[in-house]
Design a protein around this motif. Structure first.
Motif: not given
Length: 578
Positions: A508-536
């Motif tokens: 789910e974290a990777i799918m959000k990071a690579v969403h075709p619509d940039p508005r639906k991706r992560y706003d910050e790199l730190s959010e993506f990295v955090f979600d790869l380590h901790h279950p959202n």
């Protein structure tokens, strides 16, 4: 002949009929290279009459801006640089009031108006809060460029709606306009513009014989004669020359330095001993070399001779070193300190003894999740170093990432990097929107749109996906999707598989990071990295299996109970009808 930005200045300030002068003004005209990279700054501030300390606010606002603006990164846009400084100044002034006896009466605190203009290249950037004003005199017309932040309660009573230091948050008016040779800009406080007639100001400036200081004094004296009871300050700025595109520092290097010849082993090149060629392509040649002064192993990169007729490529080539010198991160390739005069176009960088991420993935086709996280973490730290300086990498791919013998990951290529501050500098070289490797480029690039930090997040997400699966999240479909309708039809293929132990929330974290619509991706790199380590929690609730799968017994008990209640209700309704 190369022209630089040049202005003439006239300034005058007087306390007028007041006991003290609460206005403050200043101009900073730096020398090169800051004249080109940061521009000329002009500022005027006006303290409010109800405060006995607002003169301190005015002086702090103007001097603070003129000093701190030039300390911001050259890679930042004027807007980012100026707003960061102004927000910090506002916070300091507001804190001074809160710590003083005036904390409960903000109109008596450290408060002032401020109007700032930064002229960079051929553009004027205006930042404004309060009721001091900026005018433009062109073709005999004096046009007010700023709006007064003043609310009128009655014809004789008004108050400032916005000012510097009055609130912890700051609302700043910002606008840009093109600058031409001969333009005149007038900065004034209300003691001047509320009393001096615009026609008088126009006539005084147009009839001047070059002494703008005397013109400024004449206008102030006129406002005083007209009954001004306030402090009086005016600045006059005439644009004498606008910079020619050739004044661009990087363009000059392209124009002046010759191409390097093809290098061979044991050749001495500009003080470097060539060891061997590492890589050659149609665009560049990369060599392993040893610095003759330090005996340090380095990498020399030279542009291909075939591209010497392509100035746009050459400017981007030289931008790589410019960018590298401004980024300080263990995860970004470092340039070598240039201690000798350069005789050719080339770039010298540190030597990374390791392999590309592309080769690493071939050697490690099924890495464990923790290893993938570690690599993504390091790439993200490198990207954050770019983003903090308003730079977009735009070409993040496994071939542009190195892993050395210690496991340290470094981003090594900046040929497509977009620098906000440099985009504001005029150049005779056509700027193009660069695409990186198509399979890693964000979908918005294929629509002809400019990228954002979310575009780099997309590329990092694709790399994470590829390390875990050996595939791409949308296959080869992204480069083919060049309309919004086509991009809405892109189908993400889950990274989960039967032969890999990957939690669903990672997918789910990777799918959000690579969403075709940039508005639906992560706003910050730190959010993506955090979600790869901790279950959202949002992902857990979304990916949690239905109750019938988790506990069939409870599911059927609940269904039976609901049916029983429904039967009771129906029977009750039937008996009532009878």
């Amino acid at each position: 002949m190369t022209q630089q930005l040049k202005i003439s200045i006239g300034q005058y300030s007087d306390k007028g009929r007041k006991e003290t002068n609460q206005d403050f003004h200043g101009i900073c005209v730096p020398t090169e290279p800051q004249l080109s990279s940061k521009g000329i700054a002009i500022a005027v501030a006006d303290g409010i009459s109800s405060s006995e300390v607002s003169h301190i606010a005015s002086q702090s606002a103007v001097t603070g801006f003129l000093e701190d603006y030039y300390c911001t990164s050259e890679s930042w846009s004027v807007k980012t640089s100026a707003e960061r400084v102004l927000v910090a100044t506002n916070s300091w002034l507001h804190a001074q009031t809160q710590q003083s006896q005036y904390r409960y009466d903000k109109d008596r605190g450290y408060v002032c108006t401020l109007s700032v203009m930064v002229i960079k290249s051929t553009t004027a950037h205006i930042f404004h809060v309060g009721d001091s004003r900026v005018y433009q005199l062109r073709d005999g017309a004096l046009d007010q460029l700023t709006d007064d932040h003043r609310v009128w309660v009655s014809p004789d009573q008004s108050y400032l709606s916005h000012a510097l230091g009055i609130n912890p948050q700051l609302e700043i008016d910002y606008q840009t306009l093109p600058v031409e040779k001969g333009d005149v800009f007038v900065f004034s406080t209300d003691g001047v513009h509320e009393h001096a007639d615009p026609n008088f100001i126009i006539s005084a400036i147009q009839s001047s014989e070059g002494d703008l200081d005397q013109v400024a004094k004449t206008i102030v004296e006129e406002a005083y004669r007209k009954g001004s009871a306030d402090n009086l300050t005016i600045q006059i700025v005439r644009v004498e020359e606008v910079p020619s595109p050739e004044a661009n520092e990087i363009y000059r290097q392209v124009s002046e330095l010759p191409f390097a010849p093809l290098l061979e082993a044991r050749m001495n090149f500009d003080g470097y001993q060539i060891v061997r060629e590492l890589h050659a392509s149609s665009r560049s040649h990369i060599y392993l070399a040893v610095d003759g002064d330090t005996n340090q192993t380095v990498v020399i990169k030279t542009p291909s001779i075939d591209l010497q007729g392509d100035p746009a490529y050459l400017e981007r080539f030289l931008m790589e070193e410019w960018i590298a010198r401004r980024i300080n991160s263990a995860h970004v390739l470092k340039p070598c300190l240039q201690t000798r005069k350069r005789h050719y176009i080339y770039v010298a960088t540190e030597f990374v003894d390791g392999q590309t991420l592309a080769q690493w993935m071939i050697d490690n086709p099924k890495p464990d999740l923790e290893t993938v996280r570690g690599i993504v973490d390091q790439i993200a730290k490198g990207l954050q170093a770019f983003h903090r300086l308003e730079m977009l990498h735009q070409d993040l791919k496994p071939d542009n990432i190195m892993i050395d013998g210690t496991g340290t990951v470094k981003i090594i290529d900046f040929g497509a990097t977009r620098v906000a501050g440099m985009m504001e500098v005029s150049t005779p070289i056509e700027q193009i929107n660069l695409l990186g490797a198509a399979q890693y480029a964000a979908p918005e690039y294929f629509l002809g749109e400019n990228g954002t930090s979310c575009s780099d997040i997309f590329s990092l997400g694709v790399i994470a996906y590829q390390m875990l699966s050996g595939k791409l999240p949308y296959g080869a479909e992204v480069p083919k999707s060049r309309t919004r309708a086509a991009q809405r039809k892109l189908e993400y293929k889950s990274v989960l598989s039967d032969d890999r132990e990957i939690p669903a929330w990672i997918d789910e974290a990777i799918m959000k990071a690579v969403h075709p619509d940039p508005r639906k991706r992560y706003d910050e790199l730190s959010e993506f990295v955090f979600d790869l380590h901790h279950p959202n929690s949002a992902f857990l609730s979304k990916t949690r299996p239905p109750l019938i799968e988790r506990n069939p017994v409870i599911f059927w008990k609940v269904v039976s109970f609901v049916l029983m209640i429904a039967i009771i209700v129906v029977l009750g309704m039937k008996s009532t009808v009878e």
